[in-house]
Design a protein around this motif. Sequence first.
Motif, PDB file in Angstrom:
ATOM      1  N   GLY A   1       0.784  -1.233   0.000  1.00 31.82           N
ATOM      2  CA  GLY A   1       0.000   0.000   0.000  1.00 31.82           C
ATOM      3  C   GLY A   1       0.809   1.273   0.000  1.00 31.82           C
ATOM      4  O   GLY A   1       0.264   2.349   0.229  1.00 31.82           O
ATOM      5  N   HIS A   2       2.112   1.178  -0.267  1.00 30.06           N
ATOM      6  CA  HIS A   2       2.897   2.404  -0.389  1.00 30.06           C
ATOM      7  C   HIS A   2       3.659   2.395  -1.704  1.00 30.06           C
ATOM      8  O   HIS A   2       3.718   1.396  -2.408  1.00 30.06           O
ATOM      9  CB  HIS A   2       3.818   2.635   0.817  1.00 30.06           C
ATOM     10  CG  HIS A   2       4.772   1.512   1.119  1.00 30.06           C
ATOM     11  ND1 HIS A   2       5.844   1.207   0.320  1.00 30.06           N
ATOM     12  CD2 HIS A   2       4.812   0.650   2.152  1.00 30.06           C
ATOM     13  CE1 HIS A   2       6.518   0.197   0.846  1.00 30.06           C
ATOM     14  NE2 HIS A   2       5.897  -0.167   1.952  1.00 30.06           N
ATOM     15  N   LEU A   3       4.207   3.555  -2.040  1.00 30.40           N
ATOM     16  CA  LEU A   3       4.908   3.733  -3.311  1.00 30.40           C
ATOM     17  C   LEU A   3       6.035   2.710  -3.431  1.00 30.40           C
ATOM     18  O   LEU A   3       6.866   2.577  -2.529  1.00 30.40           O
ATOM     19  CB  LEU A   3       5.467   5.162  -3.357  1.00 30.40           C
ATOM     20  CG  LEU A   3       5.802   5.738  -4.709  1.00 30.40           C
ATOM     21  CD1 LEU A   3       4.534   5.932  -5.530  1.00 30.40           C
ATOM     22  CD2 LEU A   3       6.493   7.088  -4.535  1.00 30.40           C
ATOM     23  N   ASN A   4       6.068   2.004  -4.549  1.00 31.46           N
ATOM     24  CA  ASN A   4       7.089   1.010  -4.799  1.00 31.46           C
ATOM     25  C   ASN A   4       8.456   1.692  -4.927  1.00 31.46           C
ATOM     26  O   ASN A   4       8.560   2.786  -5.477  1.00 31.46           O
ATOM     27  CB  ASN A   4       6.753   0.253  -6.083  1.00 31.46           C
ATOM     28  CG  ASN A   4       7.586  -0.981  -6.253  1.00 31.46           C
ATOM     29  OD1 ASN A   4       8.808  -0.909  -6.315  1.00 31.46           O
ATOM     30  ND2 ASN A   4       6.929  -2.121  -6.347  1.00 31.46           N
ATOM     31  N   ASN A   5       9.508   1.050  -4.443  1.00 34.55           N
ATOM     32  CA  ASN A   5      10.847   1.653  -4.439  1.00 34.55           C
ATOM     33  C   ASN A   5      11.298   2.145  -5.808  1.00 34.55           C
ATOM     34  O   ASN A   5      11.932   3.190  -5.915  1.00 34.55           O
ATOM     35  CB  ASN A   5      11.879   0.655  -3.897  1.00 34.55           C
ATOM     36  CG  ASN A   5      11.668   0.349  -2.440  1.00 34.55           C
ATOM     37  OD1 ASN A   5      10.870   0.988  -1.759  1.00 34.55           O
ATOM     38  ND2 ASN A   5      12.376  -0.642  -1.945  1.00 34.55           N
ATOM     39  N   VAL A   6      10.981   1.410  -6.851  1.00 31.91           N
ATOM     40  CA  VAL A   6      11.423   1.800  -8.189  1.00 31.91           C
ATOM     41  C   VAL A   6      10.841   3.160  -8.592  1.00 31.91           C
ATOM     42  O   VAL A   6      11.458   3.895  -9.363  1.00 31.91           O
ATOM     43  CB  VAL A   6      11.083   0.696  -9.218  1.00 31.91           C
ATOM     44  CG1 VAL A   6       9.590   0.610  -9.476  1.00 31.91           C
ATOM     45  CG2 VAL A   6      11.828   0.925 -10.512  1.00 31.91           C
ATOM     46  N   GLU A   7       9.689   3.525  -8.048  1.00 34.37           N
ATOM     47  CA  GLU A   7       9.061   4.805  -8.397  1.00 34.37           C
ATOM     48  C   GLU A   7       9.849   5.994  -7.857  1.00 34.37           C
ATOM     49  O   GLU A   7       9.814   7.077  -8.422  1.00 34.37           O
ATOM     50  CB  GLU A   7       7.618   4.849  -7.907  1.00 34.37           C
ATOM     51  CG  GLU A   7       6.727   3.775  -8.496  1.00 34.37           C
ATOM     52  CD  GLU A   7       6.662   3.778 -10.013  1.00 34.37           C
ATOM     53  OE1 GLU A   7       6.841   4.847 -10.636  1.00 34.37           O
ATOM     54  OE2 GLU A   7       6.440   2.693 -10.586  1.00 34.37           O
ATOM     55  N   TYR A   8      10.565   5.823  -6.760  1.00 38.03           N
ATOM     56  CA  TYR A   8      11.405   6.901  -6.227  1.00 38.03           C
ATOM     57  C   TYR A   8      12.535   7.205  -7.214  1.00 38.03           C
ATOM     58  O   TYR A   8      12.829   8.360  -7.498  1.00 38.03           O
ATOM     59  CB  TYR A   8      11.990   6.510  -4.868  1.00 38.03           C
ATOM     60  CG  TYR A   8      10.958   6.433  -3.771  1.00 38.03           C
ATOM     61  CD1 TYR A   8      10.802   7.478  -2.864  1.00 38.03           C
ATOM     62  CD2 TYR A   8      10.138   5.309  -3.622  1.00 38.03           C
ATOM     63  CE1 TYR A   8       9.861   7.407  -1.839  1.00 38.03           C
ATOM     64  CE2 TYR A   8       9.203   5.233  -2.608  1.00 38.03           C
ATOM     65  CZ  TYR A   8       9.062   6.280  -1.725  1.00 38.03           C
ATOM     66  OH  TYR A   8       8.138   6.218  -0.725  1.00 38.03           O
TER      67      TYR A   8
END
Length: 146
Positions: free
Chosen positions: A28-35
């Motif tokens: 339920g949180h932003l996936n690491n790759v999106e950072y």
Amino acid sequence: MSRIQTRRLDYVHFARFETRWKDNDIYGHLNNVEYYSAFDTVINQHLIAAGGLDLHGGEIIGLCVESQCRFHDSFSFPETIEAGLRVGHLGRTSARYELGLFKVGCDVPAAEGHFIHVFVDREGRRPCPPHDALRQVLEALCPPRP
């Protein structure tokens, strides 16, 4: 959690963007790759908009040789992210961008990291100094020295 080292006022340029439904991971949180995608996007959007980088026809391109992110808090969908950008080091053929991803209205970043470009000629992929217009854009991202 690691210690936060920067604040909002430490950055020179800001961009805002919205998280997307597909950005969330199973927790339920932003996936690491999106950072990392946010870092890459904020840098390149600014370089293009400021007139320093021509992705399709320019003789010089920037290749990412290193990137890193420290997570202090998480984002999720739907949420607005405010991305701070500065150049922490400008070398002869490279630039180290430093980034902070902020929740709206927060003074400390939820995530911070760096991204290093080595500038190369498009054809031979050999390191070369950025042209004058690109160097001016990069210099404008350097925070004032105390």
